[in-house]
Each structure stands twice: as C-alpha cells, then as structure tokens.
Design an enzyme around this catalytic site. Structure first.
Site, PDB file in Angstrom:
ATOM      1  N   GLY A  10      13.389 -16.404   2.879  1.00  0.00           N
ATOM      2  CA  GLY A  10      12.617 -17.210   3.807  1.00  0.00           C
ATOM      3  C   GLY A  10      11.561 -18.032   3.097  1.00  0.00           C
TER       4      GLY A  10
ATOM      5  CB  CYS B 102      13.487  -7.801  -4.281  1.00  0.00           C
ATOM      6  SG  CYS B 102      12.444  -8.895  -3.298  1.00  0.00           S
TER       7      CYS B 102
ATOM      8  CG  HIS C  60      -3.899  -5.888   0.231  1.00  0.00           C
ATOM      9  ND1 HIS C  60      -2.768  -6.571   0.650  1.00  0.00           N
ATOM     10  CD2 HIS C  60      -4.823  -6.845  -0.051  1.00  0.00           C
ATOM     11  CE1 HIS C  60      -2.994  -7.873   0.616  1.00  0.00           C
ATOM     12  NE2 HIS C  60      -4.242  -8.058   0.195  1.00  0.00           N
TER      13      HIS C  60
ATOM     14  CB  VAL D  18      -0.948   0.008   1.222  1.00  0.00           C
ATOM     15  CG1 VAL D  18      -1.913  -1.161   1.150  1.00  0.00           C
ATOM     16  CG2 VAL D  18      -0.165  -0.035   2.546  1.00  0.00           C
TER      17      VAL D  18
END
Length: 314
Positions: A288, A304, A161, A145
């Site tokens: 993870g 990333c 979202h 968001v």
C-alpha cells in the site's frame, strides 16, 4: 473477505483459547496481511542492489512487519483495525485522567496478553537479525511495541514507541515486567472471566462495559500510583533524547530501508525527512501507499516475510 475472531479467558485457570475462521479470495499469506501483487523479480533485483551497495544501512520497521506474526495493524486496506471496526486506539490523555478508562484498558489487555506475548518472529524479523549479525544492518529502529525484534535476537535496536513487555508507574517511575503484572491481575481477579471478539494491534481485545466493571486493577507495589505500559500511546510524544539518538543514527547511515510502515505517524516520518536532508537513498517495502513514496528511489508492495529472506546481505 469475511473474518471472525474469538477469544475466551478464564482467569481462575489462566486459560485462553483463540478460534479463527476466514474466507478470503485474495490469497493473502496471513489473517492480517493485506492483499498484494505477486513478487516482481525485477523489483527483487533492485532491492538486492540497494542492499548490496549499502555499507551503513539503517532499517525502520512498522506494524506491517508483524502482521505475518498474527498482529493486526491499524491502516492496512481491508484487514487493518480501521477497516474492520470503528474502534479507536486509546489516547494518552484519556488514560492519564480517567481511572475507568485505565480499568477498561487493563481488562482488555489482561485478556489479550497470553496470546500477544506468545507470538513469535516471522521470517522478516529473522532476516533483519541475520543482517545485523553479518554486519550489513547498522541500526534498526522499530515503531512496534511487540518485542518481536528482540525475540529474533536484534541488539542494535531502538524501540521508538517503547515495549508492551514492560510496565511503569506514572508516579514514581518504577518498572516491572508485564509478566509480573499478569500474575498480580490473576491474584486480584480469581473468578473473573471474559469472552472477547476482535483483536487490536497492541495486544488488547474488545470487551463490553459490563465485563469490565468488576475487573480489579492493581496499583504500583512501591508507591500506590497508577500503572501504564511502557509505550507511547496516541497523543503522547516520544522522549526527545530518544529522538535525538535515532536522528544521529540516521545521519551516520548511508541508506535507509523502511519495512512495513505507511509512515503516517510523524514520530517515524521525521526520520525520513532527516534522511532526505542528508540525501540518503531511501527504499520502502510496504503493501500500500506511504507518506514518503515520492521520496523513495525504490518502492515495493510485497509481504515483508516473503521478500526479505530472498535478499543476500553479503
């Protein structure tokens, strides 16, 4: 690992200051990025092959793509909100039924907003924007968001979202910018000040009950109703039309890449199930384990912003 975070806000002059100190033995690239193994050249080659073979690539991103921009996530080992504190995110039902809870939320958000809104895309956001510009990325779905994909120039984008940069009235549906609301907060609270410790994933900070009690919250300028950020809180559901839209984009794609998401929340995980039904190849880049590791043909545990810029989208 030891971390401290301090933020002081003086409403009268709209000043904010962040002090961060950190001692870390893991060599992570950012304050909220969990430790990860060194980049594996063979894994990088595998991801390059995956991207090269994709002609209609759908990418779904989560909080892990924005940790390198300075936004914490919830679930990362040692550095996520759940690992650092016993604080829990606000629940949709609580926000709707309780004016004191709305007051506490907006006071915390008011203090955190200047820093949160100033954060910028990192190399991972820019890489995906470049993939879109070059015709490699068919559609981008983000669970975040923070508007960082928009800041990076992404246009073929669905904010699953919602976005913290928009505010809506719960009664009449009127929407305003979060920047405009910040100005209204400042006008209503000219002498209010707060010092906070700790940063939450969605841009707010932690305050004491005593600090919150005197904070004034404006109502909708159009109808007087309560205001809410235009986001999906925990316990709420994504608009069905938006779900259907994304599901159609997944069915039109020929491959799916997950970037920075553990996929623990069903609102995103459902599209992995759609991709599996369509027998699409799935690759996951996330530090993870994730809920869908067993469905992926490729799993990478790397930051990333380190890995995506290495990939040639041609």
């Amino acid at each position: 690992m030891r971390m401290s975070f301090g933020l002081t806000f003086r409403a009268a002059k709209s000043r904010w200051m962040v002090n961060v100190s950190r001692q870390c033995s893991h060599g992570s690239v950012g304050l909220f990025v969990p430790p990860s193994p060194p980049l594996d050249p063979e894994k990088v080659k595998e991801l390059q092959r995956f991207i090269t073979l994709s002609k209609r690539l759908l990418v779904m991103t989560g909080a892990g793509i924005s940790t390198e921009s300075g936004i914490p996530d919830y679930r990362s080992e040692k550095v996520g909100l759940y690992a650092r504190t016993d604080k829990k995110p606000i629940q949709h039902g609580d926000f709707l039924r309780s004016a004191p809870i709305r007051q506490r939320y907006w006071a915390r958000n008011f203090v955190g907003w200047p820093r949160f809104s100033s954060l910028q895309p990192n190399p991972a956001h820019w890489a995906l924007s470049n993939w879109e510009r070059l015709g490699k990325l068919y559609w981008l779905v983000t669970q975040n968001v923070d508007a960082l994909h928009t800041k990076a120039g992404s246009q073929r984008l669905t904010e699953l979202h919602g976005c913290m940069h928009r505010v809506l009235c719960l009664d009449c549906g009127e929407k305003i910018t979060r920047r405009a609301l910040q100005e209204r907060f400042e006008a209503l609270n000219p002498t209010w000040s707060a010092e906070a410790h700790g940063l939450a994933p969605d841009g707010d900070v932690f305050l004491t009950e005593e600090q919150v009690q005197s904070f004034q919250v404006p109502s909708c300028a159009r109808c007087g109703g309560p205001l809410k950020p235009d986001v999906v809180f925990f316990g709420d559901t994504v608009n069905p039309d938006k779900v259907d839209f994304v599901r159609r984009r997944v069915k039109e794609a020929d491959s799916l890449l997950v970037v920075g998401s553990s996929l623990q929340v069903y609102s995103g995980y459902r599209f992995i199930l759609t991709a599996r039904e369509k027998k699409l190849p799935i690759a996951i880049l996330n530090i993870g384990p994730t809920r869908s590791d067993d469905l992926a043909c490729l799993k990478l545990d790397s930051p990333c912003g380190e890995l995506l810029p290495l990939i040639d989208p041609h």
